[in-house]
Design a protein around this motif. Structure first.
Motif, short mmCIF file in Angstrom:
data_model
loop_
_atom_site.label_atom_id
_atom_site.label_comp_id
_atom_site.label_asym_id
_atom_site.label_seq_id
_atom_site.Cartn_x
_atom_site.Cartn_y
_atom_site.Cartn_z
N ALA A 1 0.83 -1.21 0.00
CA ALA A 1 0.00 0.00 0.00
C ALA A 1 0.86 1.26 0.00
N ARG A 2 1.92 1.27 0.80
CA ARG A 2 2.81 2.43 0.82
C ARG A 2 3.42 2.66 -0.55
N ASN A 3 3.90 1.62 -1.17
CA ASN A 3 4.52 1.76 -2.49
C ASN A 3 3.52 2.24 -3.53
N MET A 4 2.31 1.74 -3.46
CA MET A 4 1.30 2.13 -4.45
C MET A 4 0.91 3.60 -4.29
N MET A 5 0.77 4.07 -3.06
CA MET A 5 0.45 5.49 -2.86
C MET A 5 1.57 6.37 -3.39
N LEU A 6 2.81 6.02 -3.06
CA LEU A 6 3.93 6.83 -3.53
C LEU A 6 4.11 6.74 -5.04
N ASP A 7 3.85 5.58 -5.61
CA ASP A 7 3.95 5.44 -7.06
C ASP A 7 2.96 6.37 -7.76
N GLN A 8 1.72 6.42 -7.25
CA GLN A 8 0.74 7.32 -7.84
C GLN A 8 1.16 8.78 -7.69
N ALA A 9 1.71 9.13 -6.53
CA ALA A 9 2.16 10.50 -6.32
C ALA A 9 3.33 10.83 -7.25
N ARG A 10 4.24 9.87 -7.43
CA ARG A 10 5.43 10.12 -8.26
C ARG A 10 5.09 10.24 -9.74
N LEU A 11 3.96 9.71 -10.15
CA LEU A 11 3.55 9.90 -11.55
C LEU A 11 3.35 11.38 -11.86
N LEU A 12 2.94 12.15 -10.84
CA LEU A 12 2.74 13.58 -11.05
C LEU A 12 4.07 14.30 -11.28
N ALA A 13 5.17 13.66 -10.93
CA ALA A 13 6.50 14.26 -11.10
C ALA A 13 7.06 14.01 -12.49
N LYS A 14 6.36 13.25 -13.31
CA LYS A 14 6.83 12.98 -14.67
C LYS A 14 6.31 14.06 -15.62
N PRO A 15 7.16 14.73 -16.35
CA PRO A 15 6.72 15.78 -17.27
C PRO A 15 5.66 15.26 -18.25
N GLY A 16 4.63 16.05 -18.44
CA GLY A 16 3.57 15.70 -19.37
C GLY A 16 2.52 14.76 -18.82
N ASN A 17 2.62 14.40 -17.55
CA ASN A 17 1.69 13.42 -16.98
C ASN A 17 0.42 14.06 -16.43
N ILE A 18 0.39 15.38 -16.32
CA ILE A 18 -0.81 16.07 -15.82
C ILE A 18 -1.55 16.66 -17.02
N GLY A 19 -2.70 16.10 -17.33
CA GLY A 19 -3.47 16.56 -18.47
C GLY A 19 -4.23 17.84 -18.18
N ASN A 20 -4.52 18.61 -19.22
CA ASN A 20 -5.23 19.87 -19.05
C ASN A 20 -6.63 19.67 -18.48
N HIS A 21 -7.33 18.63 -18.98
CA HIS A 21 -8.68 18.37 -18.48
C HIS A 21 -8.64 18.03 -17.00
N GLU A 22 -7.69 17.21 -16.60
CA GLU A 22 -7.56 16.82 -15.20
C GLU A 22 -7.25 18.05 -14.34
N LEU A 23 -6.36 18.90 -14.83
CA LEU A 23 -5.98 20.07 -14.05
C LEU A 23 -7.13 21.05 -13.93
N GLN A 24 -7.88 21.24 -15.01
CA GLN A 24 -9.03 22.15 -14.94
C GLN A 24 -10.10 21.61 -13.99
N ARG A 25 -10.28 20.30 -13.97
CA ARG A 25 -11.23 19.71 -13.01
C ARG A 25 -10.78 19.98 -11.58
N CYS A 26 -9.49 19.88 -11.36
CA CYS A 26 -8.93 20.18 -10.05
C CYS A 26 -9.18 21.63 -9.67
N PHE A 27 -8.93 22.55 -10.60
CA PHE A 27 -9.16 23.97 -10.34
C PHE A 27 -10.64 24.27 -10.10
N ASN A 28 -11.50 23.63 -10.88
CA ASN A 28 -12.94 23.84 -10.72
C ASN A 28 -13.40 23.38 -9.34
#
Length: 420
Positions: free
Chosen positions: A327-354
């Protein structure tokens, strides 16, 4: 924000240092009055903790000219409450507009002369000690943040213990002299912000504020000196076993202080991970590859004036060592995906802002919440109307860079709270 949603703020200051903020809400019969004091557990010493929270209770014990605070407020049709955290102590009340003078009378009198005799102190100590027992000793996982803060900060840093304190013994040994010293060194008009939201015009607020508060002398309290947080320099993993129904897993990552772009980015990261049904933890850990391992998974921040913590936490379905590690590894793996360039999509980010914008607007509908929010914005020197715009200026690159710093280049503190 559109003009329709703009919060119109009026500001003033008294010669004694009291700051006043006001916003008119014409379509209500009520007024909310909020007094924010710039003091919290960050002003305590490790040898006597829980004082800030105890003093919150003492402020409801009456004052020289209003010995029965609650009775007088209730007779005016009002109600009140308060909260304390690491950084602030906040008092708020609401009452009908025609009885607004009662609020100013009560708040001013306890700002200058709360009843701090032995009897009142002993009564409130008993209440706070009972709260400590209920919240921390008699409740499953009640001491979780005692452990987490202990692991995350150096011992002398005031963030290394929770608001209720290290132990009820500290509250028990607090004297009336200690309470008076706390008042003298942490309360006063120059340490406070008076916020008013409701059906009352600014001229009336200023008239009342001058009448009730202007004669209170300023304290000229020196600025606090906070030590370095002393964050760990390598990963920490600790297990706590207790009589609890299921395992909880917390991963804490040191993050930047309030008011920085890094703070904003860290807050956005937690929204991307767990705010809303479409967030990554929900789609992947709860209903995707982590199904059957996770009963819940969340990300949040402990937003602090000084360096704080980003938290990843989960309730697990299985208590085995393998499940904890997985579980620890899976949580950190998901978090680390955000550290990869290009991994945050515009639609996802706008949903977050909304989602952030919706939460912001809903939090300001109620006059009580709005009064607290404009007080906090005044403390930070922020324009409350620019907060949504500021969040929307975060670029994917900024968030990615902060995710890389947090999850790839910062030591983690892991606490596994498990059944015996």
């Amino acid at each position: 924000m559109t003009a329709r949603n703009t919060i119109n703020i009026n500001r003033a200051s008294l010669p004694n240092g009291l700051r006043i903020v006001h916003t008119l809400i014409p379509d209500t019969a009520m007024v909310a009055v909020n007094v924010l004091y710039d003091t919290g557990t960050r002003d305590e010493k490790r040898s006597l903790t829980g004082t800030a929270h105890l003093f919150e209770h003492l402020m409801f014990g009456g004052s020289t000219n209003a010995p029965a605070f609650d009775a007088e407020l209730e007779a005016a049709g009002g109600k009140s409450n308060a909260w304390t955290n690491s950084d602030f102590t906040n008092f708020y009340l609401t009452l009908p507009r025609q009885n607004i003078a009662t609020a100013f009378h009560l708040e001013s009198d306890r700002m200058i002369s709360p009843l701090l005799g032995n009897e009142n102190v002993e009564i409130q100590k008993a209440v706070v000690i009972e709260e400590f027992k209920q919240q921390c000793l008699d409740r499953p996982y009640g001491d979780l943040f005692h452990h987490l803060r202990r692991l995350s900060y150096q011992p002398e840093h005031a963030y290394s213990w929770p608001t209720l304190g290290l132990t009820p013994d500290h509250v028990a040994k607090t004297t009336a002299e200690d309470a008076r010293a706390w008042f003298d060194t942490h309360y006063g008009p120059d340490k406070a912000i008076l916020a008013v939201a409701g059906n009352i015009d600014f001229d009336t607020v200023l008239t009342l504020a001058n009448y009730w508060f202007a004669d209170i002398p300023s304290r000229n309290i020196p600025p606090r000196r906070m030590p370095s947080p002393g964050f760990p320099t390598s990963d920490i993993f600790e297990t706590v076993r207790a009589d609890v129904p299921y395992p909880l897993l917390y991963v804490a990552i040191p993050m930047s202080a309030y008011g920085t772009i890094s703070y904003q980015a860290a807050d956005a990261i937690t929204d991307l991970l767990s705010a809303g049904r479409a967030a990554r933890f929900n789609t992947t850990l709860l209903y995707g590859e982590g199904h059957g391992i996770f009963s819940s998974a969340e990300a949040s921040i402990i937003g602090s004036e000084h360096e704080g913590l980003l938290l990843l936490n989960a309730r697990l379905a299985d208590n085995s060592d393998k499940s904890i590690e997985q579980a620890r590894n899976m949580m950190l793996d998901q978090a680390r995906l955000l550290a990869k360039p290009g991994n945050i999509g515009n639609h996802e980010l706008q949903r977050c802002f909304n989602n952030y914008e919706a939460t912001f607007h809903f939090s300001n509908i109620d006059a009580t919440n709005l009064a607290a929010n404009i007080a906090m914005a005044e403390y930070h020197g922020e324009d409350i109307n620019s907060m949504v715009t500021l969040r929307r200026t975060l670029s994917p690159e900024t968030i990615t860079a902060e995710a890389d710093r947090l999850f790839n280049n910062t030591p983690t503190i892991t606490l596994a709270y498990r059944p015996e």
